[in-house]
Design a protein around this motif. Structure first.
Motif, PDB file in Angstrom:
ATOM      1  N   GLN A   1     -27.578 -25.723  -0.698  1.00 46.91           N
ATOM      2  CA  GLN A   1     -26.344 -25.752  -0.293  1.00 46.91           C
ATOM      3  C   GLN A   1     -26.060 -25.156   1.308  1.00 46.91           C
ATOM      4  OE1 GLN A   1     -23.636 -23.578  -2.909  1.00 46.91           O
ATOM      5  NE2 GLN A   1     -21.657 -23.954  -1.741  1.00 46.91           N
ATOM      6  N   VAL A   2     -25.269 -26.042   2.074  1.00 51.99           N
ATOM      7  CA  VAL A   2     -25.248 -25.555   3.221  1.00 51.99           C
ATOM      8  C   VAL A   2     -24.191 -24.461   3.684  1.00 51.99           C
ATOM      9  CG1 VAL A   2     -24.470 -26.165   5.710  1.00 51.99           C
ATOM     10  CG2 VAL A   2     -25.791 -27.817   4.294  1.00 51.99           C
ATOM     11  N   GLN A   3     -24.230 -23.317   4.464  1.00 50.88           N
ATOM     12  CA  GLN A   3     -23.566 -22.442   4.516  1.00 50.88           C
ATOM     13  C   GLN A   3     -23.463 -22.040   5.968  1.00 50.88           C
ATOM     14  OE1 GLN A   3     -24.340 -19.010   1.637  1.00 50.88           O
ATOM     15  NE2 GLN A   3     -22.666 -19.973   0.268  1.00 50.88           N
TER      16      GLN A   3
ATOM     17  N   SER B   1      -8.133  -7.412  27.971  1.00 52.15           N
ATOM     18  CA  SER B   1      -8.309  -8.735  28.922  1.00 52.15           C
ATOM     19  C   SER B   1      -9.309  -8.599  29.900  1.00 52.15           C
ATOM     20  CB  SER B   1      -6.961  -9.043  29.551  1.00 52.15           C
ATOM     21  OG  SER B   1      -6.861 -10.064  30.255  1.00 52.15           O
ATOM     22  N   GLY B   2      -9.990  -9.601  30.048  1.00 53.98           N
ATOM     23  CA  GLY B   2     -11.214  -9.210  30.995  1.00 53.98           C
ATOM     24  C   GLY B   2     -12.457  -9.029  30.452  1.00 53.98           C
ATOM     25  N   GLY B   3     -12.662  -8.593  29.160  1.00 51.32           N
ATOM     26  CA  GLY B   3     -13.538  -8.298  28.605  1.00 51.32           C
ATOM     27  C   GLY B   3     -14.418  -9.318  27.798  1.00 51.32           C
ATOM     28  N   SER B   4     -15.430  -9.111  27.035  1.00 51.19           N
ATOM     29  CA  SER B   4     -16.508 -10.138  26.705  1.00 51.19           C
ATOM     30  C   SER B   4     -16.731  -9.693  25.130  1.00 51.19           C
ATOM     31  CB  SER B   4     -17.809 -10.029  27.446  1.00 51.19           C
ATOM     32  OG  SER B   4     -17.497 -10.431  28.842  1.00 51.19           O
ATOM     33  N   LEU B   5     -17.004 -10.804  24.467  1.00 57.00           N
ATOM     34  CA  LEU B   5     -17.545 -10.934  23.162  1.00 57.00           C
ATOM     35  C   LEU B   5     -18.603 -11.954  22.908  1.00 57.00           C
ATOM     36  CD1 LEU B   5     -14.268 -10.578  21.048  1.00 57.00           C
ATOM     37  CD2 LEU B   5     -16.119  -8.721  21.219  1.00 57.00           C
ATOM     38  N   ARG B   6     -19.546 -11.918  22.174  1.00 54.53           N
ATOM     39  CA  ARG B   6     -20.476 -12.652  21.746  1.00 54.53           C
ATOM     40  C   ARG B   6     -20.330 -13.002  20.062  1.00 54.53           C
ATOM     41  NH1 ARG B   6     -26.899 -12.437  20.842  1.00 54.53           N
ATOM     42  NH2 ARG B   6     -27.461 -14.633  21.655  1.00 54.53           N
ATOM     43  N   LEU B   7     -20.046 -14.168  19.811  1.00 56.34           N
ATOM     44  CA  LEU B   7     -20.042 -14.906  18.541  1.00 56.34           C
ATOM     45  C   LEU B   7     -21.165 -15.303  18.040  1.00 56.34           C
ATOM     46  CD1 LEU B   7     -16.421 -16.500  18.589  1.00 56.34           C
ATOM     47  CD2 LEU B   7     -17.118 -14.206  18.428  1.00 56.34           C
ATOM     48  N   SER B   8     -21.462 -15.299  16.834  1.00 53.75           N
ATOM     49  CA  SER B   8     -22.659 -15.787  16.272  1.00 53.75           C
ATOM     50  C   SER B   8     -22.533 -16.561  14.922  1.00 53.75           C
ATOM     51  CB  SER B   8     -23.894 -14.590  15.921  1.00 53.75           C
ATOM     52  OG  SER B   8     -24.882 -15.198  15.230  1.00 53.75           O
ATOM     53  N   CYS B   9     -23.202 -17.592  14.704  1.00 52.74           N
ATOM     54  CA  CYS B   9     -23.096 -18.292  13.541  1.00 52.74           C
ATOM     55  C   CYS B   9     -24.168 -18.460  12.967  1.00 52.74           C
ATOM     56  CB  CYS B   9     -22.309 -19.658  13.834  1.00 52.74           C
ATOM     57  SG  CYS B   9     -22.330 -20.816  12.374  1.00 52.74           S
ATOM     58  N   ALA B  10     -24.273 -18.002  11.560  1.00 53.75           N
ATOM     59  CA  ALA B  10     -25.866 -18.159  10.979  1.00 53.75           C
ATOM     60  C   ALA B  10     -25.602 -19.335   9.929  1.00 53.75           C
ATOM     61  CB  ALA B  10     -26.270 -16.886  10.143  1.00 53.75           C
ATOM     62  N   ALA B  11     -26.588 -20.350  10.179  1.00 56.25           N
ATOM     63  CA  ALA B  11     -26.550 -21.250   9.177  1.00 56.25           C
ATOM     64  C   ALA B  11     -27.800 -21.046   8.035  1.00 56.25           C
ATOM     65  CB  ALA B  11     -26.756 -22.469  10.050  1.00 56.25           C
ATOM     66  N   SER B  12     -27.410 -21.574   6.900  1.00 50.98           N
ATOM     67  CA  SER B  12     -28.489 -21.472   5.870  1.00 50.98           C
ATOM     68  C   SER B  12     -28.205 -22.820   4.922  1.00 50.98           C
ATOM     69  CB  SER B  12     -28.163 -20.192   4.936  1.00 50.98           C
ATOM     70  OG  SER B  12     -26.942 -20.337   4.403  1.00 50.98           O
ATOM     71  N   GLY B  13     -29.430 -22.861   4.256  1.00 52.33           N
ATOM     72  CA  GLY B  13     -29.286 -24.242   3.494  1.00 52.33           C
ATOM     73  C   GLY B  13     -30.027 -25.452   4.374  1.00 52.33           C
TER      74      GLY B  13
ATOM     75  N   TRP C   1     -18.036 -25.890   7.578  1.00 49.76           N
ATOM     76  CA  TRP C   1     -17.369 -24.908   8.183  1.00 49.76           C
ATOM     77  C   TRP C   1     -17.527 -23.671   7.902  1.00 49.76           C
ATOM     78  CZ3 TRP C   1     -13.874 -26.055  12.161  1.00 49.76           C
ATOM     79  CH2 TRP C   1     -13.670 -27.560  12.410  1.00 49.76           C
ATOM     80  N   GLY C   2     -17.513 -22.821   8.658  1.00 49.65           N
ATOM     81  CA  GLY C   2     -17.702 -21.187   8.318  1.00 49.65           C
ATOM     82  C   GLY C   2     -16.379 -20.802   7.905  1.00 49.65           C
ATOM     83  N   GLN C   3     -16.290 -19.399   7.826  1.00 47.50           N
ATOM     84  CA  GLN C   3     -14.893 -18.933   7.399  1.00 47.50           C
ATOM     85  C   GLN C   3     -14.274 -18.534   8.435  1.00 47.50           C
ATOM     86  OE1 GLN C   3     -17.741 -17.096   7.323  1.00 47.50           O
ATOM     87  NE2 GLN C   3     -17.232 -15.290   8.204  1.00 47.50           N
TER      88      GLN C   3
END
Length: 126
Positions: free
Chosen positions: A1-3, A14-26, A116-118
């Protein structure tokens, strides 16, 4: 099952940074086109960035060019979105999506992506 599971969201000035991650499984992420979308309250889901299966080419929506960078690590089955120079207009729920058939040279309409992720919330207070 893909997740797909996103992480890394939060509230940043404002002006700051973030790093998003997406972990795939299945499944092997290298065989799928993977993309980042976002949806702000009251707005339609917007394609943000996509990256080719091998990671060699990325495409961005105009509003994030030069500020956001998409990358992928197929050995870890993950894609990332490095977001710099964040503004209140970037406030949204961010989703990763995947599809086996679609090309990765452009961001397609959201309804065309199969998995899709949540989502993870990014907030940049005004």
């Amino acid at each position: 099952q893909v997740q797909l599971v996103e992480s890394g969201g939060g509230s940043v000035q404002s002006g700051g940074s973030l790093r998003l991650s997406c972990a795939a499984s299945g499944y092997a992420a290298s065989t799928y086109c993977m993309v980042w979308f976002r949806q702000a309250p009251g707005k339609e889901r917007e394609g943000v960035a996509t990256i080719t299966r091998g990671g060699g080419t990325s495409t961005y929506t105009a509003s994030v060019k030069g500020r956001f960078t998409i990358s992928r690590d197929n050995t870890k089955n993950r894609i990332y979105l490095q977001m710099n120079g964040l503004t209140p207009e970037d406030t949204a729920m961010y989703f990763c999506a995947a599809d086996l058939v679609l090309s990765c040279t452009t961001v397609h309409a959201a309804e065309l992506y199969t998995y899709w992720g949540q989502g993870t919330q990014v907030t940049v207070p005004s």
